[in-house]
Structure formats: structure tokens, C-alpha cells
Design a protein around this motif. Structure first.
Motif, PDB file in Angstrom:
ATOM      1  N   SER A  74       0.850  -1.193   0.000  1.00  0.00           N
ATOM      2  CA  SER A  74       0.000   0.000   0.000  1.00  0.00           C
ATOM      3  C   SER A  74       0.885   1.241   0.000  1.00  0.00           C
ATOM      4  N   ILE A  75       0.287   2.350  -0.446  1.00  0.00           N
ATOM      5  CA  ILE A  75       1.017   3.620  -0.517  1.00  0.00           C
ATOM      6  C   ILE A  75       0.149   4.710   0.075  1.00  0.00           C
ATOM      7  N   ASP A  76       0.784   5.545   0.919  1.00  0.00           N
ATOM      8  CA  ASP A  76       0.120   6.701   1.508  1.00  0.00           C
ATOM      9  C   ASP A  76       1.101   7.868   1.453  1.00  0.00           C
ATOM     10  N   GLY A  77       0.981   8.689   0.421  1.00  0.00           N
ATOM     11  CA  GLY A  77       1.904   9.811   0.253  1.00  0.00           C
ATOM     12  C   GLY A  77       3.311   9.324  -0.052  1.00  0.00           C
ATOM     13  N   GLN A  78       4.255   9.715   0.799  1.00  0.00           N
ATOM     14  CA  GLN A  78       5.663   9.354   0.605  1.00  0.00           C
ATOM     15  C   GLN A  78       6.052   8.086   1.359  1.00  0.00           C
ATOM     16  N   LYS A 130       8.811 -10.872   3.416  1.00  0.00           N
ATOM     17  CA  LYS A 130       8.555 -12.228   3.901  1.00  0.00           C
ATOM     18  C   LYS A 130       7.499 -12.251   5.011  1.00  0.00           C
ATOM     19  N   GLY A 131       6.405 -11.533   4.813  1.00  0.00           N
ATOM     20  CA  GLY A 131       5.310 -11.540   5.774  1.00  0.00           C
ATOM     21  C   GLY A 131       5.347 -10.437   6.810  1.00  0.00           C
ATOM     22  N   ASN A 132       6.407  -9.659   6.849  1.00  0.00           N
ATOM     23  CA  ASN A 132       6.517  -8.529   7.773  1.00  0.00           C
ATOM     24  C   ASN A 132       6.282  -7.237   6.997  1.00  0.00           C
ATOM     25  N   ASN A 133       5.211  -6.520   7.336  1.00  0.00           N
ATOM     26  CA  ASN A 133       4.937  -5.245   6.671  1.00  0.00           C
ATOM     27  C   ASN A 133       5.638  -4.121   7.421  1.00  0.00           C
ATOM     28  N   VAL A 134       6.423  -3.349   6.682  1.00  0.00           N
ATOM     29  CA  VAL A 134       7.261  -2.310   7.256  1.00  0.00           C
ATOM     30  C   VAL A 134       7.016  -1.006   6.505  1.00  0.00           C
ATOM     31  N   PRO A 135       6.898   0.134   7.230  1.00  0.00           N
ATOM     32  CA  PRO A 135       6.781   1.411   6.528  1.00  0.00           C
ATOM     33  C   PRO A 135       8.118   1.802   5.904  1.00  0.00           C
ATOM     34  N   VAL A 136       8.066   2.241   4.645  1.00  0.00           N
ATOM     35  CA  VAL A 136       9.275   2.586   3.895  1.00  0.00           C
ATOM     36  C   VAL A 136       9.063   3.932   3.214  1.00  0.00           C
ATOM     37  N   ASN A 137      10.062   4.794   3.286  1.00  0.00           N
ATOM     38  CA  ASN A 137      10.015   6.076   2.584  1.00  0.00           C
ATOM     39  C   ASN A 137      10.224   5.819   1.097  1.00  0.00           C
ATOM     40  N   ILE A 138       9.311   6.338   0.274  1.00  0.00           N
ATOM     41  CA  ILE A 138       9.418   6.137  -1.182  1.00  0.00           C
ATOM     42  C   ILE A 138       9.659   7.454  -1.917  1.00  0.00           C
ATOM     43  N   LEU A 150      13.745  -2.039  -3.848  1.00  0.00           N
ATOM     44  CA  LEU A 150      14.968  -2.346  -3.116  1.00  0.00           C
ATOM     45  C   LEU A 150      15.082  -1.312  -2.005  1.00  0.00           C
ATOM     46  N   VAL A 151      15.174  -1.779  -0.750  1.00  0.00           N
ATOM     47  CA  VAL A 151      15.119  -0.887   0.410  1.00  0.00           C
ATOM     48  C   VAL A 151      16.443  -0.919   1.167  1.00  0.00           C
ATOM     49  N   HIS A 152      16.946   0.269   1.452  1.00  0.00           N
ATOM     50  CA  HIS A 152      18.166   0.428   2.242  1.00  0.00           C
ATOM     51  C   HIS A 152      17.920   1.513   3.281  1.00  0.00           C
ATOM     52  N   ALA A 153      18.160   1.189   4.541  1.00  0.00           N
ATOM     53  CA  ALA A 153      18.030   2.149   5.643  1.00  0.00           C
ATOM     54  C   ALA A 153      16.650   2.809   5.679  1.00  0.00           C
ATOM     55  N   GLY A 154      15.611   2.034   5.386  1.00  0.00           N
ATOM     56  CA  GLY A 154      14.244   2.538   5.467  1.00  0.00           C
ATOM     57  C   GLY A 154      13.763   3.326   4.270  1.00  0.00           C
ATOM     58  N   CYS A 155      14.591   3.400   3.229  1.00  0.00           N
ATOM     59  CA  CYS A 155      14.222   4.151   2.026  1.00  0.00           C
ATOM     60  C   CYS A 155      14.275   3.248   0.799  1.00  0.00           C
ATOM     61  N   ALA A 156      13.242   3.331  -0.026  1.00  0.00           N
ATOM     62  CA  ALA A 156      13.262   2.610  -1.295  1.00  0.00           C
ATOM     63  C   ALA A 156      14.211   3.343  -2.233  1.00  0.00           C
ATOM     64  N   ILE A 157      15.159   2.603  -2.794  1.00  0.00           N
ATOM     65  CA  ILE A 157      16.158   3.241  -3.658  1.00  0.00           C
ATOM     66  C   ILE A 157      16.032   2.819  -5.111  1.00  0.00           C
ATOM     67  N   GLU A 158      15.176   1.821  -5.375  1.00  0.00           N
ATOM     68  CA  GLU A 158      15.020   1.342  -6.749  1.00  0.00           C
ATOM     69  C   GLU A 158      13.738   0.524  -6.860  1.00  0.00           C
ATOM     70  N   VAL A 159      13.030   0.681  -7.975  1.00  0.00           N
ATOM     71  CA  VAL A 159      11.914  -0.208  -8.300  1.00  0.00           C
ATOM     72  C   VAL A 159      12.521  -1.364  -9.103  1.00  0.00           C
ATOM     73  N   MET A 160      12.191  -2.597  -8.701  1.00  0.00           N
ATOM     74  CA  MET A 160      12.814  -3.774  -9.302  1.00  0.00           C
ATOM     75  C   MET A 160      11.817  -4.600 -10.104  1.00  0.00           C
ATOM     76  N   GLU A 161      12.339  -5.342 -11.055  1.00  0.00           N
ATOM     77  CA  GLU A 161      11.548  -6.344 -11.755  1.00  0.00           C
ATOM     78  C   GLU A 161      11.254  -7.484 -10.778  1.00  0.00           C
ATOM     79  N   LYS A 162      10.054  -8.035 -10.856  1.00  0.00           N
ATOM     80  CA  LYS A 162       9.624  -9.093  -9.939  1.00  0.00           C
ATOM     81  C   LYS A 162      10.595 -10.274  -9.940  1.00  0.00           C
ATOM     82  N   GLU A 163      11.020 -10.714 -11.099  1.00  0.00           N
ATOM     83  CA  GLU A 163      11.892 -11.880 -11.195  1.00  0.00           C
ATOM     84  C   GLU A 163      13.223 -11.656 -10.477  1.00  0.00           C
ATOM     85  N   LYS A 164      13.801 -10.490 -10.668  1.00  0.00           N
ATOM     86  CA  LYS A 164      15.082 -10.164 -10.018  1.00  0.00           C
ATOM     87  C   LYS A 164      14.908 -10.091  -8.506  1.00  0.00           C
TER      88      LYS A 164
END
Length: 73
Positions: A11-15, A22-30, A42-56
Motif C-alpha cells: 500500500s502507498i500513503d503519500g511518501q 517475507k510476511g513482515n509489513n514495514v513502513p518505507v520512505n518512497i 529495493l530498500v536500504h536504511a528505510g528508504c526505497a532506492i530502486e523499483v525492481m523487476e519481480k523476477e530479479k
């Protein structure tokens, strides 16, 4: 050493997105990327840094799972 981990956006709510790791939902800055619900990020230090292809993303998740199992035994 720090690593980035892929997770699926549920889900997305603003930023902020709820990202499933793996079953744990975590808030991430996007603020750096523009993912859509269902995409992997791809998430590093609570921030999404890249949108990835599902297979990768699934390949990396499987690798982490294999490593985790190896260290547990």
C-alpha cells in the motif's frame, strides 16, 4: 556492512509505502522512487532506492533465504 533488501509494496500513503518482507509489513520512505502497489522495491536504511523487476527481486529474496537456512544449520 549494510545491504539493501527487496520487498513488495502492499500500500502507498503519500511518501510512505507499506512493504512486505517475507510476511513482515514495514513502513518505507518512497520519496526517491515512484513504485505502484504490487511492485518490488529495493530498500536500504528505510528508504526505497530502486523499483525492481519481480523476477530479479524474487531471485534475491531466494538467495537471502538460502543464506539464512545455511547459517541456521
Amino acid at each position: 556492512m549494510c545491504i539493501a533488501i527487496p520487498g513488495r509494496v502492499v500500500s502507498i500513503d503519500g511518501q510512505t509505502a507499506q512493504v512486505d518482507f517475507k510476511g513482515n509489513n514495514v513502513p518505507v520512505n518512497i520519496g526517491l522512487v515512484e513504485p505502484k502497489v504490487g511492485q518490488y522495491v529495493l530498500v536500504h536504511a528505510g528508504c526505497a532506492i530502486e523499483v525492481m523487476e519481480k523476477e530479479k527481486a524474487e531471485e534475491i529474496i531466494e538467495l537471502f533465504t538460502d543464506l539464512e537456512e545455511e547459517f541456521e544449520s
